[in-house]
Design a protein around this motif. Structure first.
Motif, PDB file in Angstrom:
ATOM      1  N   THR A   1      17.889  14.555  42.514  1.00 26.81           N
ATOM      2  CA  THR A   1      18.828  15.060  43.516  1.00 26.81           C
ATOM      3  C   THR A   1      19.858  13.999  43.840  1.00 26.81           C
ATOM      4  O   THR A   1      19.514  12.849  44.142  1.00 26.81           O
TER       5      THR A   1
ATOM      6  N   ARG B   1      26.078  15.391  36.463  1.00 29.34           N
ATOM      7  CA  ARG B   1      25.634  16.738  36.067  1.00 29.34           C
ATOM      8  C   ARG B   1      25.442  16.835  34.552  1.00 29.34           C
ATOM      9  O   ARG B   1      24.567  17.564  34.075  1.00 29.34           O
ATOM     10  N   GLU B   2      26.255  16.134  33.789  1.00 24.70           N
ATOM     11  CA  GLU B   2      26.101  16.145  32.339  1.00 24.70           C
ATOM     12  C   GLU B   2      24.738  15.597  31.935  1.00 24.70           C
ATOM     13  O   GLU B   2      24.135  16.067  30.968  1.00 24.70           O
TER      14      GLU B   2
ATOM     15  N   MET C   1      13.070  16.798  38.782  1.00 22.79           N
ATOM     16  CA  MET C   1      14.478  17.164  38.970  1.00 22.79           C
ATOM     17  C   MET C   1      15.113  16.207  39.974  1.00 22.79           C
ATOM     18  O   MET C   1      14.680  16.108  41.117  1.00 22.79           O
TER      19      MET C   1
ATOM     20  N   HIS D   1      22.101  15.480  34.100  1.00 23.24           N
ATOM     21  CA  HIS D   1      21.078  16.246  34.812  1.00 23.24           C
ATOM     22  C   HIS D   1      21.548  17.697  35.007  1.00 23.24           C
ATOM     23  O   HIS D   1      21.792  18.119  36.137  1.00 23.24           O
ATOM     24  N   PRO D   2      21.694  18.465  33.933  1.00 20.73           N
ATOM     25  CA  PRO D   2      22.182  19.846  34.074  1.00 20.73           C
ATOM     26  C   PRO D   2      21.286  20.711  34.944  1.00 20.73           C
ATOM     27  O   PRO D   2      21.753  21.699  35.532  1.00 20.73           O
ATOM     28  N   ASP D   3      20.026  20.346  35.044  1.00 22.11           N
ATOM     29  CA  ASP D   3      19.104  21.116  35.883  1.00 22.11           C
ATOM     30  C   ASP D   3      18.852  20.444  37.223  1.00 22.11           C
ATOM     31  O   ASP D   3      18.017  20.903  38.010  1.00 22.11           O
ATOM     32  N   GLY D   4      19.579  19.360  37.465  1.00 23.61           N
ATOM     33  CA  GLY D   4      19.400  18.624  38.712  1.00 23.61           C
ATOM     34  C   GLY D   4      20.090  19.300  39.879  1.00 23.61           C
ATOM     35  O   GLY D   4      20.747  20.339  39.734  1.00 23.61           O
ATOM     36  N   LYS D   5      19.969  18.677  41.026  1.00 22.55           N
ATOM     37  CA  LYS D   5      20.519  19.242  42.251  1.00 22.55           C
ATOM     38  C   LYS D   5      21.551  18.288  42.847  1.00 22.55           C
ATOM     39  O   LYS D   5      21.334  17.074  42.893  1.00 22.55           O
TER      40      LYS D   5
END
Length: 203
Positions: free
Chosen positions: A3, A30-31, A1, A33-37
């Motif tokens: 960051t 975010r698009e 994931m 890495h939807p599960d990113g931070k």
């Protein structure tokens, strides 16, 4: 994931070009890495104290400096909004840099930030591009490129929306088409650079 550390330093919460462009960068990130931070630090809403003698001596053992250094070291990428104020960066951003750069802890080519991609949105009311009358007054890109690469070993890239005051200054009215073109380009670059960076880190 992955960051992303998102730093804003514009004094105004609304109507800030640097904030709008960093927000576009984050949205594109975010698009991918939807599960990113995403860690957002707003230096205008929550300004950091200036570096003092006790914090210098404590280094990474200082609670705040240690927190900031860990936050930076934990980021896979960084985006910084850095509007030009009086030919340089906002004092809030300078305070962050002074606090977060700790010689003997994270500074140097082998430090934890070395190689980290940092995208800087360097907005300015006029134009300070090469060949313009105020080229020699540009101390935002010059300074940040030197401090981020020279002190932290980061990989620095810039997005530069210029002439942001054209719509509000009558004497700059003839520059509005150039301002609009620069703004459009900045948003396009923010979207594409974030997308490319996200893909690169995911590879």
């Amino acid at each position: 994931m992955a960051t992303l550390l998102h730093i804003d330093s514009a004094a105004f919460p609304e109507g800030s070009t640097s904030r709008e462009v960093t927000a576009a960068f984050v949205a594109s990130w975010r698009e991918q890495h939807p599960d990113g931070k995403v860690v957002h630090r707003d230096l205008a809403a929550a300004p950091l104290p200036h570096l003092d003698a006790s914090a210098i001596v404590a280094g990474a053992d200082d609670t705040l400096r240690g927190e900031l250094a860990a936050e930076l070291a934990g980021a896979d990428a960084v985006v910084i909004g850095a509007p030009m104020y009086n030919f340089s960066i906002p004092s809030t951003l300078k305070a962050w840099l002074d606090q977060v750069i700790i010689v003997g802890h994270n500074a140097g080519p082998d430090g934890p930030v070395a190689g980290t991609p940092v995208t800087v949105v360097a907005s300015r009311g006029g134009s300070y591009a090469p060949g313009t009358p105020r080229e020699d007054f540009e101390f935002v890109q010059n300074y940040l490129e030197k401090v981020l690469t020279g002190m932290l070993g980061a990989e620095v890239d810039f997005i530069v929306p210029e002439l942001t005051l054209a719509h509000s200054k009558a004497e700059m009215a003839e520059l509005i088409p150039l301002a609009d073109a620069s703004r459009t380009q900045a948003f396009a670059e923010a979207t594409e650079k974030a997308k490319a960076l996200a893909a690169r880190l995911a590879a």
